[in-house]
Design a protein around this motif. Structure first.
Motif, short mmCIF file in Angstrom:
data_model
loop_
_atom_site.label_atom_id
_atom_site.label_comp_id
_atom_site.label_asym_id
_atom_site.label_seq_id
_atom_site.Cartn_x
_atom_site.Cartn_y
_atom_site.Cartn_z
N VAL A 24 86.83 59.35 35.18
CA VAL A 24 86.36 60.62 35.80
C VAL A 24 86.60 60.98 36.95
CG1 VAL A 24 84.28 61.69 35.42
CG2 VAL A 24 84.33 60.70 33.42
N LYS A 25 86.35 60.26 37.78
CA LYS A 25 86.69 59.99 39.29
C LYS A 25 88.41 60.08 39.81
CE LYS A 25 82.16 58.63 41.08
NZ LYS A 25 81.80 58.16 42.13
N LYS A 26 88.83 59.06 38.80
CA LYS A 26 90.40 59.87 38.44
C LYS A 26 90.82 61.09 38.52
CE LYS A 26 95.17 57.84 38.01
NZ LYS A 26 95.37 57.80 39.36
N LYS A 27 90.16 62.13 37.17
CA LYS A 27 90.77 62.58 36.24
C LYS A 27 90.87 64.12 37.55
CE LYS A 27 89.88 65.44 32.67
NZ LYS A 27 89.19 65.46 30.89
N TYR A 28 89.26 63.81 38.25
CA TYR A 28 88.74 65.28 38.70
C TYR A 28 89.11 64.91 40.38
CZ TYR A 28 86.27 67.48 34.85
OH TYR A 28 86.48 68.19 33.72
N GLY A 29 89.76 63.64 40.94
CA GLY A 29 89.40 63.81 42.50
C GLY A 29 88.74 63.69 43.12
N LEU A 30 87.74 62.95 42.28
CA LEU A 30 86.47 62.21 43.33
C LEU A 30 86.71 60.82 44.28
CD1 LEU A 30 83.46 62.99 40.54
CD2 LEU A 30 83.86 64.22 41.88
N TRP A 31 85.44 60.68 44.92
CA TRP A 31 86.12 59.74 46.16
C TRP A 31 84.92 58.53 45.26
CZ3 TRP A 31 84.64 63.84 49.40
CH2 TRP A 31 83.82 63.78 49.84
N VAL A 32 84.82 57.44 46.22
CA VAL A 32 84.24 57.02 45.73
C VAL A 32 84.21 55.93 47.13
CG1 VAL A 32 84.53 55.75 43.37
CG2 VAL A 32 85.81 55.19 45.42
N THR A 33 82.54 55.43 47.63
CA THR A 33 81.78 54.21 48.26
C THR A 33 83.30 52.62 48.50
OG1 THR A 33 79.86 53.46 47.81
CG2 THR A 33 80.38 56.43 48.71
N ARG A 34 82.48 52.62 49.54
CA ARG A 34 83.44 51.30 49.98
C ARG A 34 82.55 50.02 48.90
NH1 ARG A 34 84.55 53.17 54.33
NH2 ARG A 34 86.45 52.19 55.66
N ALA A 35 81.43 50.19 48.42
CA ALA A 35 79.98 49.29 48.08
C ALA A 35 80.33 49.74 46.40
CB ALA A 35 78.99 49.74 48.77
N GLU A 36 80.58 50.62 46.50
CA GLU A 36 81.18 51.58 44.85
C GLU A 36 82.38 50.65 44.04
OE1 GLU A 36 81.39 55.49 42.77
OE2 GLU A 36 81.46 55.57 44.56
N LYS A 37 83.95 50.70 44.52
CA LYS A 37 84.73 50.54 44.85
C LYS A 37 84.44 48.58 44.40
CE LYS A 37 89.76 49.90 45.59
NZ LYS A 37 90.60 50.48 46.75
N ALA A 38 83.55 48.20 45.00
CA ALA A 38 83.36 46.77 45.39
C ALA A 38 82.65 46.37 44.13
CB ALA A 38 82.67 46.34 47.03
N ALA A 39 82.13 47.34 43.67
CA ALA A 39 81.02 47.18 42.42
C ALA A 39 82.14 47.00 41.48
CB ALA A 39 79.63 47.76 42.30
N MET A 40 82.75 48.14 40.65
CA MET A 40 83.78 48.38 40.15
C MET A 40 84.83 47.56 40.26
SD MET A 40 84.35 52.81 40.94
CE MET A 40 83.44 53.53 40.03
N ALA A 41 85.48 46.77 41.23
CA ALA A 41 86.19 45.78 41.10
C ALA A 41 85.65 44.28 40.48
CB ALA A 41 87.00 45.76 42.53
N LYS A 42 84.32 44.51 40.83
CA LYS A 42 83.79 42.81 40.76
C LYS A 42 83.62 42.75 38.93
CE LYS A 42 79.61 40.19 40.77
NZ LYS A 42 78.19 40.10 41.68
N VAL A 43 83.60 44.41 38.64
CA VAL A 43 83.03 44.18 36.90
C VAL A 43 84.93 44.13 36.09
CG1 VAL A 43 82.81 45.83 35.07
CG2 VAL A 43 81.08 45.61 37.04
N LEU A 44 85.50 45.27 36.40
CA LEU A 44 87.22 45.31 36.55
C LEU A 44 87.85 44.03 36.15
CD1 LEU A 44 87.28 49.29 37.22
CD2 LEU A 44 86.62 47.73 34.66
#
Length: 254
Positions: A210-230
């Protein structure tokens, strides 16, 4: 994981003075200029570098812009249009479309659109079985990327048609148990993840999509959490599909 590239003369490199080594690496393009803390945040020591197979959610995560959260000032649900607008013009409000898609044993009040009852065989967020009956509050339709979160990460600057599209895009919607959805509130991946661990890869992959499709950004903490899951599911495919990123002109928002 990519294999390490071995130096042809490691002892000679080790003997170089630190300043000379840094200069040689910079000339070779190995050191990002400007400290890597501006722009999209990739290359910053504070932001994990997401890598993954082409077409994977992990690879797509690496392409998202990293910025701080903007103020929530001005956010109202009405800025994303009337709730559950029929933006795909199929004659049914978006909420009914998602109930029909995600519930089993569906029964209708009007024969084809208004869902009277059904069940979540397995609530994605908790793993529990949840029954839906019109008029109760045991099943919600969740925005996987919360609208308030979207507002603070780019949507506050969008035209109304794009905000309305996000609020009604099936790619960003899922039927879930009401209790877990309300615990989530408007949290991002850094503050909330489903208790059902087997669903976390799918959940985060949808947020990235969704964030890629709509061009939304992420915070550093959010990206780190996403990367940990993925990182636990590097081959997880990036979800695709959904509606166009602009609602038809007949729809309006506050």
């Amino acid at each position: 994981m990519s294999p390490l590239i071995r130096s042809a003369s490691p002892l000679r490199r080790a003997a170089l003075p630190a300043a000379a080594l840094a200069a040689s690496l910079a000339l070779a393009g190995c050191i990002p200029s400007g400290g890597g803390t501006q722009g999209d945040g990739r290359g910053s020591p504070d932001v994990p570098t997401a890598t993954g197979e082409p077409g994977s959610a992990l690879a797509a995560l690496g392409s998202l812009t990293v910025k701080g959260r903007a103020p929530k000032t001005g956010y109202e649900r009405e800025r994303f249009g009337t709730a559950w607008a029929d933006t795909d013009s199929n004659g049914c409000p978006t909420r009914e479309d998602i109930l029909k898609r995600d519930l089993t044993r569906v029964r209708f009040q009007d024969g084809h659109c208004k869902v009277a009852s059904g069940e979540l065989t397995k609530d994605p967020y908790t793993g529990q079985r949840v029954f839906f009956r019109r008029g109760d509050s045991l099943v919600d339709i969740d925005h996987v990327v919360a609208l308030s979160d979207a507002w603070q990460k780019g949507a506050g600057q969008w035209p109304a048609a794009k905000r309305i599209a996000l609020a009604n895009d099936p790619l960003n919607l899922i039927a879930v148990g009401a209790s877990a959805n309300r615990q989530k509130s408007d949290g991002d991946a850094a503050t909330w993840l489903p208790a059902e661990k087997s669903y976390r890869c799918d959940y985060v992959a949808h947020q990235v999509a969704v964030k890629k499709k709509y061009g939304l950004w992420v915070t550093r903490a959010e990206k780190a959490a996403m990367a940990k899951v993925l990182d636990t599911c590097p081959a997880e495919k990036l979800p695709t599909g959904g509606n166009p990123t602009a609602a038809p002109p007949r729809f309006h928002a506050k």
